[in-house]
Design a protein around this motif. Structure first.
Motif, short mmCIF file in Angstrom:
data_model
loop_
_atom_site.label_atom_id
_atom_site.label_comp_id
_atom_site.label_asym_id
_atom_site.label_seq_id
_atom_site.Cartn_x
_atom_site.Cartn_y
_atom_site.Cartn_z
N ARG A 199 0.83 -1.21 0.00
CA ARG A 199 0.00 0.00 0.00
C ARG A 199 0.87 1.26 0.00
N VAL A 200 1.92 1.26 0.81
CA VAL A 200 2.80 2.42 0.88
C VAL A 200 3.50 2.62 -0.47
N ALA A 201 3.94 1.55 -1.10
CA ALA A 201 4.57 1.65 -2.42
C ALA A 201 3.58 2.24 -3.43
N PHE A 202 2.34 1.80 -3.36
CA PHE A 202 1.31 2.30 -4.25
C PHE A 202 1.10 3.80 -4.03
N ILE A 203 1.01 4.22 -2.77
CA ILE A 203 0.82 5.64 -2.45
C ILE A 203 1.97 6.46 -3.00
N LYS A 204 3.17 5.98 -2.78
CA LYS A 204 4.37 6.69 -3.21
C LYS A 204 4.39 6.86 -4.73
N ILE A 205 4.14 5.81 -5.47
CA ILE A 205 4.13 5.87 -6.93
C ILE A 205 2.99 6.75 -7.44
N ALA A 206 1.81 6.57 -6.87
CA ALA A 206 0.66 7.36 -7.30
C ALA A 206 0.92 8.85 -7.09
N GLN A 207 1.52 9.22 -5.97
CA GLN A 207 1.82 10.63 -5.73
C GLN A 207 2.84 11.14 -6.75
N GLN A 208 3.80 10.32 -7.12
CA GLN A 208 4.83 10.75 -8.06
C GLN A 208 4.26 11.04 -9.44
N VAL A 209 3.16 10.40 -9.80
CA VAL A 209 2.55 10.67 -11.10
C VAL A 209 1.40 11.67 -10.99
N VAL A 228 -1.27 11.80 -8.68
CA VAL A 228 -2.58 11.40 -8.16
C VAL A 228 -2.74 12.01 -6.77
N SER A 229 -3.88 12.61 -6.52
CA SER A 229 -4.12 13.27 -5.23
C SER A 229 -4.34 12.23 -4.12
N LEU A 230 -4.13 12.65 -2.89
CA LEU A 230 -4.37 11.75 -1.76
C LEU A 230 -5.83 11.33 -1.68
N ASP A 231 -6.74 12.21 -2.06
CA ASP A 231 -8.16 11.83 -2.06
C ASP A 231 -8.42 10.70 -3.05
N GLU A 232 -7.81 10.79 -4.24
CA GLU A 232 -7.97 9.73 -5.24
C GLU A 232 -7.32 8.44 -4.77
N ILE A 233 -6.18 8.57 -4.11
CA ILE A 233 -5.48 7.40 -3.58
C ILE A 233 -6.34 6.74 -2.50
N ARG A 234 -6.90 7.53 -1.62
CA ARG A 234 -7.76 7.01 -0.54
C ARG A 234 -8.95 6.26 -1.13
N GLU A 235 -9.56 6.85 -2.14
CA GLU A 235 -10.71 6.23 -2.81
C GLU A 235 -10.32 4.87 -3.39
N ALA A 236 -9.17 4.84 -4.05
CA ALA A 236 -8.71 3.59 -4.67
C ALA A 236 -8.39 2.54 -3.62
N LEU A 237 -7.69 2.93 -2.58
CA LEU A 237 -7.32 1.97 -1.54
C LEU A 237 -8.53 1.42 -0.79
N ALA A 238 -9.59 2.21 -0.75
CA ALA A 238 -10.82 1.75 -0.08
C ALA A 238 -11.43 0.56 -0.82
N GLU A 239 -11.10 0.41 -2.11
CA GLU A 239 -11.62 -0.71 -2.90
C GLU A 239 -10.80 -1.99 -2.73
N TRP A 284 -4.89 -5.02 -8.32
CA TRP A 284 -4.11 -3.89 -8.81
C TRP A 284 -4.48 -3.56 -10.26
N ALA A 285 -4.76 -4.56 -11.07
CA ALA A 285 -5.13 -4.32 -12.46
C ALA A 285 -6.45 -3.54 -12.53
N ARG A 286 -7.41 -3.93 -11.70
CA ARG A 286 -8.69 -3.24 -11.66
C ARG A 286 -8.50 -1.78 -11.24
N LEU A 287 -7.68 -1.58 -10.24
CA LEU A 287 -7.44 -0.25 -9.73
C LEU A 287 -6.72 0.62 -10.76
N SER A 288 -5.69 0.08 -11.41
CA SER A 288 -4.93 0.87 -12.38
C SER A 288 -5.75 1.18 -13.62
N ALA A 289 -6.67 0.31 -13.99
CA ALA A 289 -7.53 0.57 -15.15
C ALA A 289 -8.38 1.81 -14.92
#
Length: 147
Positions: free
Chosen positions: A49-59, A61-72, A84-89
């Motif tokens: 999850r932390v790796a995902f947050i880190k990468i998403a922020q680097q490209v 993606v806002s923390l709100d969008e990250i929170r929404e995705a992680l909730a799934e 992860w494939a569903r989330l990245s799509a």
């Protein structure tokens, strides 16, 4: 019993400062349990999850969008490749837009970025009479290039 990591171990493994990990936890992005001495312990799956947050922020993606995705994602198990494939799509279109924007910025950065500032001599060729102002504010040649 599932192996857990202390906050310092999670920080060392993830490359994210303990203060950021505490912030992510306060924001509900990651979870920990507590020991009898009230020390945080993170399940190893939180590394992903932390790796995902880190990468998403680097490209971008806002923390709100990250929170929404992680909730799934599942809470009690490590996310699978399908998770992860569903989330990245979900973000693919948004990332494609960002890539195009970055390419336009890269290609035009050394010249005029279409800001409408009229401060560069070259702007008289690219933006005579500030015609880009009619298209909106900001760097129109980058965000809204002509077809």
């Amino acid at each position: 019993m599932m192996e857990t990591l202390a906050i310092g171990d999670l920080a060392a493994r993830s490359g994210v400062a303990p203060s950021a990990l505490r912030y992510y936890e306060r924001e509900g992005l990651i979870r920990s349990t507590r020991t009898g001495g009230n020390q945080r312990r993170y399940h190893r799956s939180e590394l992903r999850r932390v790796a995902f947050i880190k990468i998403a922020q680097q490209v971008g993606v806002s923390l709100d969008e990250i929170r929404e995705a992680l909730a799934e994602l599942p809470e009690e198990r490590t996310p699978t490749k399908a998770d992860w494939a569903r989330l990245s799509a979900h973000w693919r279109g948004k990332l494609e837009e960002r890539i195009l924007l970055m390419q336009r910025l890269r290609d035009q950065l050394t010249g005029c970025i279409g800001c409408g500032c009229l401060s560069l001599q070259r702007c008289n060729l690219i933006n005579p009479a500030d015609r880009l102002a009619a298209r909106g504010t900001g760097p129109q040649m980058i965000v809204n290039p002509p077809e």
